[in-house]
Write a protein that holds these residues in place. Structure first.
Motif, PDB file in Angstrom:
ATOM      1  N   GLU A 170       0.889  -1.337   0.115  1.00 15.93           N
ATOM      2  CA  GLU A 170       0.016   0.161  -0.050  1.00 15.93           C
ATOM      3  C   GLU A 170       1.150   1.331  -0.057  1.00 15.93           C
ATOM      4  N   ALA A 171       1.835   1.434   0.871  1.00 14.11           N
ATOM      5  CA  ALA A 171       2.760   2.310   0.865  1.00 14.11           C
ATOM      6  C   ALA A 171       3.650   2.631  -0.340  1.00 14.11           C
ATOM      7  N   ASP A 172       4.126   1.706  -1.052  1.00 16.04           N
ATOM      8  CA  ASP A 172       4.797   1.587  -2.182  1.00 16.04           C
ATOM      9  C   ASP A 172       3.787   2.190  -3.438  1.00 16.04           C
ATOM     10  N   VAL A 173       2.534   1.599  -3.525  1.00 19.33           N
ATOM     11  CA  VAL A 173       1.595   2.095  -4.509  1.00 19.33           C
ATOM     12  C   VAL A 173       1.243   3.509  -4.190  1.00 19.33           C
ATOM     13  N   LEU A 174       0.936   3.869  -3.174  1.00 18.07           N
ATOM     14  CA  LEU A 174       0.283   5.106  -2.871  1.00 18.07           C
ATOM     15  C   LEU A 174       1.289   6.526  -2.572  1.00 18.07           C
ATOM     16  N   SER A 175       2.461   6.146  -1.868  1.00 15.43           N
ATOM     17  CA  SER A 175       2.944   7.331  -1.271  1.00 15.43           C
ATOM     18  C   SER A 175       4.066   7.920  -2.279  1.00 15.43           C
ATOM     19  N   ASP A 176       4.084   9.427  -2.036  1.00 18.34           N
ATOM     20  CA  ASP A 176       5.029  10.184  -2.726  1.00 18.34           C
ATOM     21  C   ASP A 176       6.548  10.247  -1.743  1.00 18.34           C
ATOM     22  N   SER A 177       6.161   9.858  -0.459  1.00 17.88           N
ATOM     23  CA  SER A 177       7.411   9.662   0.292  1.00 17.88           C
ATOM     24  C   SER A 177       6.955   9.010   1.648  1.00 17.88           C
ATOM     25  N   ILE A 178       7.772   8.279   2.392  1.00 20.34           N
ATOM     26  CA  ILE A 178       7.516   7.547   3.357  1.00 20.34           C
ATOM     27  C   ILE A 178       8.457   7.781   4.747  1.00 20.34           C
ATOM     28  N   VAL A 179       7.866   7.599   5.831  1.00 18.50           N
ATOM     29  CA  VAL A 179       8.555   7.871   6.974  1.00 18.50           C
ATOM     30  C   VAL A 179       8.464   6.431   7.980  1.00 18.50           C
ATOM     31  N   ILE A 180       9.574   6.043   8.450  1.00 15.49           N
ATOM     32  CA  ILE A 180       9.371   4.751   9.108  1.00 15.49           C
ATOM     33  C   ILE A 180      10.073   5.256  10.553  1.00 15.49           C
TER      34      ILE A 180
ATOM     35  N   ALA B 239      10.021   5.834  -1.727  1.00 18.87           N
ATOM     36  CA  ALA B 239      10.250   4.171  -1.605  1.00 18.87           C
ATOM     37  C   ALA B 239      11.569   3.784  -2.406  1.00 18.87           C
ATOM     38  N   GLU B 240      11.900   4.425  -3.563  1.00 17.67           N
ATOM     39  CA  GLU B 240      13.035   4.056  -4.556  1.00 17.67           C
ATOM     40  C   GLU B 240      14.385   4.350  -3.281  1.00 17.67           C
ATOM     41  N   GLU B 241      14.113   5.591  -2.742  1.00 19.33           N
ATOM     42  CA  GLU B 241      15.434   6.283  -2.108  1.00 19.33           C
ATOM     43  C   GLU B 241      15.455   5.221  -0.945  1.00 19.33           C
ATOM     44  N   LEU B 242      14.414   4.773  -0.198  1.00 19.62           N
ATOM     45  CA  LEU B 242      14.819   3.542   0.961  1.00 19.62           C
ATOM     46  C   LEU B 242      15.162   2.417   0.525  1.00 19.62           C
ATOM     47  N   LYS B 243      14.526   2.099  -0.669  1.00 21.30           N
ATOM     48  CA  LYS B 243      15.346   0.552  -1.111  1.00 21.30           C
ATOM     49  C   LYS B 243      16.695   0.642  -1.632  1.00 21.30           C
ATOM     50  N   SER B 244      17.186   2.016  -1.859  1.00 16.79           N
ATOM     51  CA  SER B 244      18.639   1.888  -2.439  1.00 16.79           C
ATOM     52  C   SER B 244      19.311   2.030  -1.130  1.00 16.79           C
ATOM     53  N   GLN B 245      19.025   2.461  -0.025  1.00 16.36           N
ATOM     54  CA  GLN B 245      19.474   2.393   1.417  1.00 16.36           C
ATOM     55  C   GLN B 245      20.286   1.280   1.838  1.00 16.36           C
ATOM     56  N   THR B 246      19.617   0.104   1.166  1.00 14.38           N
ATOM     57  CA  THR B 246      19.875  -1.067   1.881  1.00 14.38           C
ATOM     58  C   THR B 246      21.191  -1.711   1.353  1.00 14.38           C
ATOM     59  N   GLY B 247      21.238  -1.005  -0.020  1.00 16.34           N
ATOM     60  CA  GLY B 247      22.731  -1.427  -0.624  1.00 16.34           C
ATOM     61  C   GLY B 247      23.005  -2.614  -0.998  1.00 16.34           C
ATOM     62  N   ALA B 248      21.841  -3.080  -1.552  1.00 11.07           N
ATOM     63  CA  ALA B 248      21.935  -4.681  -2.163  1.00 11.07           C
ATOM     64  C   ALA B 248      20.869  -5.135  -2.890  1.00 11.07           C
TER      65      ALA B 248
ATOM     66  N   ASN C   5      10.681   3.960  14.400  1.00 14.96           N
ATOM     67  CA  ASN C   5      10.810   2.957  15.292  1.00 14.96           C
ATOM     68  C   ASN C   5      11.030   3.341  16.741  1.00 14.96           C
ATOM     69  N   SER C   6      10.331   2.712  17.614  1.00 15.92           N
ATOM     70  CA  SER C   6      10.221   3.156  18.863  1.00 15.92           C
ATOM     71  C   SER C   6       9.856   4.810  19.145  1.00 15.92           C
ATOM     72  N   GLY C   7       9.179   5.253  18.256  1.00 17.15           N
ATOM     73  CA  GLY C   7       8.839   6.691  18.440  1.00 17.15           C
ATOM     74  C   GLY C   7       9.793   7.662  17.805  1.00 17.15           C
ATOM     75  N   ARG C   8      10.738   7.008  17.140  1.00 19.00           N
ATOM     76  CA  ARG C   8      11.790   7.938  16.562  1.00 19.00           C
ATOM     77  C   ARG C   8      11.816   7.496  14.969  1.00 19.00           C
ATOM     78  N   VAL C   9      12.130   8.640  14.138  1.00 21.81           N
ATOM     79  CA  VAL C   9      12.406   8.492  12.704  1.00 21.81           C
ATOM     80  C   VAL C   9      13.477   7.620  12.333  1.00 21.81           C
ATOM     81  N   ALA C  10      13.306   6.452  12.051  1.00 18.47           N
ATOM     82  CA  ALA C  10      14.374   5.702  11.330  1.00 18.47           C
ATOM     83  C   ALA C  10      14.741   5.971  10.028  1.00 18.47           C
ATOM     84  N   ALA C  11      13.936   6.285   9.102  1.00 13.51           N
ATOM     85  CA  ALA C  11      14.098   6.626   7.856  1.00 13.51           C
ATOM     86  C   ALA C  11      13.200   7.440   7.254  1.00 13.51           C
ATOM     87  N   HIS C  12      13.611   8.268   6.018  1.00 14.56           N
ATOM     88  CA  HIS C  12      12.508   9.100   5.449  1.00 14.56           C
ATOM     89  C   HIS C  12      12.875   9.301   4.089  1.00 14.56           C
ATOM     90  N   GLY C  13      12.059   9.252   3.250  1.00 14.28           N
ATOM     91  CA  GLY C  13      12.386   9.202   1.704  1.00 14.28           C
ATOM     92  C   GLY C  13      11.437   8.656   0.946  1.00 14.28           C
TER      93      GLY C  13
END
Length: 309
Positions: free
Chosen positions: A194-204, A216-225, A206-214
């Motif tokens: 749902e997030a992949d299809v609909l969103s222009d940007s994503i915030v993840i 979908a393609e930017e977040l996918k590239s952050q995994t480095g693999a 984790n325990s009340g803190r921002v773990a990642a922001h960008g």
């Protein structure tokens, strides 16, 4: 259109949000992701003026959520995880009631209810009690109620939870149409597709803190693999293939789709090694390929990573 600056919320010394900062441009869709208890609903409650922050600042539609709460409420629509509908009265009566509560004159409220019934394809059930509606119909009516007065910002807190695939797709189409009309949407969801299809940007979160922001393609590239994915003819061969590839890196299997995937840190080199090992096993293959990480894999990696306080 939505701005959070070091937003913090604590309940009795327990932190629900800590220094959360991000923005959502006008007419865009932001997906807020996180495990249960990550702080998604708390963020929506603060932004919709239901609870005050402990610290930090938030503005919605240009207004401060604390000092200008009335102005914020006049410019937003909200749907929670449970539909805020009266089950006894009809769908049409629900929408008319919401119009009256939002200050519309009686005739205008009825006219707006008719428009929304047509827009949300509820004509066939408009004059039936809401208690007779399916889950998908109730969710569409709930979103329609939030749009009786067209908001500048729409908050959707897990709007498709429990819906069947067809109803979920209908909600997706509605969200996309609203964004195209210039409505800014903040969507919390646990459905990564749902997030992949609909969103222009994503915030993840984790325990009340921002773990990642960008994006979908930017977040996918952050995994480095990338990943090497093997689709097998026989489900019974999955365990053998997993064992044969276990020493490469991050092996996972999906019995429903007869696939085994392994992180391809060496790209084509990893693919070649996987081909050699599966050939030695003599298992039947439907397909073998390199692919980008899915948003599910990105979410699992980023949401479980240790965060720096």
């Amino acid at each position: 259109m939505i701005e959070l600056d070091r937003l913090t919320k604590a309940y009795g010394g327990v932190s629900a949000l800590t220094d959360v900062t991000f923005t959502v441009p006008t007419g865009s869709v932001l997906a807020l992701l996180g495990h249960n208890g990550a702080g998604k609903t708390t963020a929506v409650q603060i932004l919709s003026t239901l609870v005050p922050p402990t610290a930090g600042r938030a503005r919605v539609a240009g207004y401060n959520v604390v000092d200008q709460a009335d102005e914020v409420r006049n410019n937003i629509g909200v749907t929670g995880q449970s539909a805020s509908l009266d089950n006894v009265i009809t769908g049409r009566q629900n929408l008319t009631l919401f119009g009256r509560l939002r200050g519309l004159p009686r005739k205008q409220s009825r006219r707006r209810a008719d428009e929304l019934i047509a827009q949300f394809e509820l004509d066939h059930a408009a004059d039936r009690p809401v208690s007779t509606y399916s889950g998908g119909m109730r969710r569409r009516l709930d979103i329609a109620a939030a749009l009786v007065v067209t908001p500048k910002v729409l908050f959707l807190d897990e709007p498709t939870t429990g819906l069947d695939p067809r109803s979920r797709r209908q909600v997706w189409e509605l969200v996309s149409a609203l964004a195209a009309e210039g409505v800014t949407v903040l969507l919390t969801t646990q459905y990564l597709e749902e997030a992949d299809v609909l969103s222009d940007s994503i915030v993840i979160l984790n325990s009340g803190r921002v773990a990642a922001h960008g994006t979908a393609e930017e977040l996918k590239s952050q995994t480095g693999a990338t990943y090497c994915e093997v689709t097998l003819v026989r489900r019974a061969d999955i365990a053998r293939v997993v064992a044969a590839l276990a020493d490469i890196d991050d092996v996972d299997s999906d019995e429903q789709n007869n696939t085994v995937s392994v992180r391809a840190r060496d790209g084509v080199g990893t693919l070649s090694e996987v081909v050699r090992r599966t050939e030695r096993l003599g298992v039947g293959l439907v397909d073998i390929s390199l692919r980008k990480p899915t948003l599910d894999e990105v979410f699992l990696q980023l949401s479980t990573a240790a965060l720096t306080p």
